[in-house]
Design a protein around this motif. Structure first.
Motif, PDB file in Angstrom:
ATOM      1  N   CYS A 156       0.814  -1.216   0.000  1.00  0.00           N
ATOM      2  CA  CYS A 156       0.000   0.000   0.000  1.00  0.00           C
ATOM      3  C   CYS A 156       0.847   1.265   0.000  1.00  0.00           C
ATOM      4  O   CYS A 156       0.360   2.356  -0.311  1.00  0.00           O
ATOM      5  CB  CYS A 156      -0.922   0.018   1.217  1.00  0.00           C
ATOM      6  SG  CYS A 156      -0.027  -0.024   2.790  1.00  0.00           S
ATOM      7  N   ASP A 213      -1.381  10.441  -0.386  1.00  0.00           N
ATOM      8  CA  ASP A 213      -2.177   9.226  -0.561  1.00  0.00           C
ATOM      9  C   ASP A 213      -3.290   9.468  -1.578  1.00  0.00           C
ATOM     10  O   ASP A 213      -4.341  10.012  -1.246  1.00  0.00           O
ATOM     11  CB  ASP A 213      -2.761   8.787   0.782  1.00  0.00           C
ATOM     12  CG  ASP A 213      -3.336   7.388   0.751  1.00  0.00           C
ATOM     13  OD1 ASP A 213      -3.349   6.769  -0.338  1.00  0.00           O
ATOM     14  OD2 ASP A 213      -3.774   6.914   1.808  1.00  0.00           O
ATOM     15  N   TYR A 239      -7.551   4.211   1.215  1.00  0.00           N
ATOM     16  CA  TYR A 239      -8.432   3.052   1.372  1.00  0.00           C
ATOM     17  C   TYR A 239      -8.171   2.297   2.668  1.00  0.00           C
ATOM     18  O   TYR A 239      -8.734   1.245   2.889  1.00  0.00           O
ATOM     19  CB  TYR A 239      -8.215   2.141   0.149  1.00  0.00           C
ATOM     20  CG  TYR A 239      -9.258   1.080  -0.064  1.00  0.00           C
ATOM     21  CD1 TYR A 239     -10.601   1.405  -0.200  1.00  0.00           C
ATOM     22  CD2 TYR A 239      -8.895  -0.259  -0.137  1.00  0.00           C
ATOM     23  CE1 TYR A 239     -11.553   0.420  -0.421  1.00  0.00           C
ATOM     24  CE2 TYR A 239      -9.842  -1.249  -0.359  1.00  0.00           C
ATOM     25  CZ  TYR A 239     -11.162  -0.896  -0.494  1.00  0.00           C
ATOM     26  OH  TYR A 239     -12.102  -1.881  -0.704  1.00  0.00           O
ATOM     27  N   HIS A 299      -4.834   1.019   5.433  1.00  0.00           N
ATOM     28  CA  HIS A 299      -3.484   0.478   5.273  1.00  0.00           C
ATOM     29  C   HIS A 299      -3.514  -0.987   4.807  1.00  0.00           C
ATOM     30  O   HIS A 299      -3.155  -1.290   3.677  1.00  0.00           O
ATOM     31  CB  HIS A 299      -2.725   0.626   6.592  1.00  0.00           C
ATOM     32  CG  HIS A 299      -1.294   0.292   6.507  1.00  0.00           C
ATOM     33  ND1 HIS A 299      -0.352   1.188   6.039  1.00  0.00           N
ATOM     34  CD2 HIS A 299      -0.620  -0.834   6.819  1.00  0.00           C
ATOM     35  CE1 HIS A 299       0.838   0.610   6.077  1.00  0.00           C
ATOM     36  NE2 HIS A 299       0.700  -0.613   6.543  1.00  0.00           N
ATOM     37  N   LYS A 319      -5.846  -1.671   1.741  1.00  0.00           N
ATOM     38  CA  LYS A 319      -5.297  -1.216   0.468  1.00  0.00           C
ATOM     39  C   LYS A 319      -4.278  -2.223  -0.073  1.00  0.00           C
ATOM     40  O   LYS A 319      -4.257  -2.509  -1.274  1.00  0.00           O
ATOM     41  CB  LYS A 319      -4.655   0.157   0.651  1.00  0.00           C
ATOM     42  CG  LYS A 319      -4.132   0.793  -0.618  1.00  0.00           C
ATOM     43  CD  LYS A 319      -3.619   2.186  -0.276  1.00  0.00           C
ATOM     44  CE  LYS A 319      -3.017   2.882  -1.454  1.00  0.00           C
ATOM     45  NZ  LYS A 319      -2.509   4.216  -1.065  1.00  0.00           N
ATOM     46  N   SER A 320      -3.445  -2.771   0.819  1.00  0.00           N
ATOM     47  CA  SER A 320      -2.482  -3.782   0.372  1.00  0.00           C
ATOM     48  C   SER A 320      -3.204  -4.990  -0.215  1.00  0.00           C
ATOM     49  O   SER A 320      -2.840  -5.483  -1.283  1.00  0.00           O
ATOM     50  CB  SER A 320      -1.564  -4.208   1.520  1.00  0.00           C
ATOM     51  OG  SER A 320      -0.653  -3.179   1.839  1.00  0.00           O
TER      52      SER A 320
END
Length: 193
Positions: free
Chosen positions: A88, A118, A122, A124, A127-128
């Protein structure tokens, strides 16, 4: 495409050795087209230097593998989670300048620093997971581990969510990833110093 650095080479070797899932090569190619291998891991804490994010990702993988791999664990899951938990942070930092007084000369000088920009706020871990799944289908255990790798530092937990406890009860890999991230950050990368 920029020239491959030592962290990118080591990351790619680990990734290619263990990740055989469909879409893995495309994910690695996408990462190479971002700043993932040159970005810092943070703006001023652990690995706040060029290449720090890739170095941190390798460190987390190594701690995860060395300390927490047990019979029955999955090599591919450990590689995906350890190496990609902070994906992310690709395209997340930008280099800016600020004025800082030079202690030797007494003069103010412009110095570079990392700031956050950013473009896709979304969350941390969420998002990843989202970015990885654009290329590779994660198993539920992997998605949960990556989603909750921040542990008690996660904004949802700070807001009162109990989902972290449920995730850790159901998926030991999530606990292992969090512990590996803590050890890499605070002990191997001297975050606490």
């Amino acid at each position: 495409m920029p020239q491959e650095n030592a962290y990118q080479k080591e990351f790619s070797e680990i990734f290619s050795r263990h990740v055989t899932r469909e879409g893995g090569a495309k994910l690695l190619s996408w990462l190479s087209g971002t700043d993932f291998f040159t970005a810092p891991a943070s703006t001023r804490f652990h690995n706040a230097w060029e290449g720090g994010l890739a170095s941190h990702s390798i460190n987390v993988y190594k701690v995860l593998r060395e300390k927490y791999f047990e019979e029955g664990d999955n090599e591919e899951s450990f590689a995906l989670c350890g190496l990609l938990h902070d994906v992310c942070k690709a395209q997340f930092y930008k280099v800016s300048t600020r004025n800082q007084k030079n202690d030797k000369t007494g003069q103010w000088e412009k110095v570079p620093f990392y700031g956050v920009e950013d473009a896709f706020p979304y969350g941390h871990g969420e998002k990843s997971v989202y970015l990885i799944e654009r290329f590779v289908r994660l198993k539920p255990v992997e998605a949960v581990a990556i989603r909750w790798h921040m542990g008690g530092f996660d904004e949802a937990v700070k807001g009162g969510s109990f989902a972290l406890s449920n995730a850790y009860d159901k998926y030991p890999l999530a606990v292992k990833l969090h512990l590996a991230d803590l050890e890499a950050t605070y002990l191997r990368e001297n975050r606490g110093a």
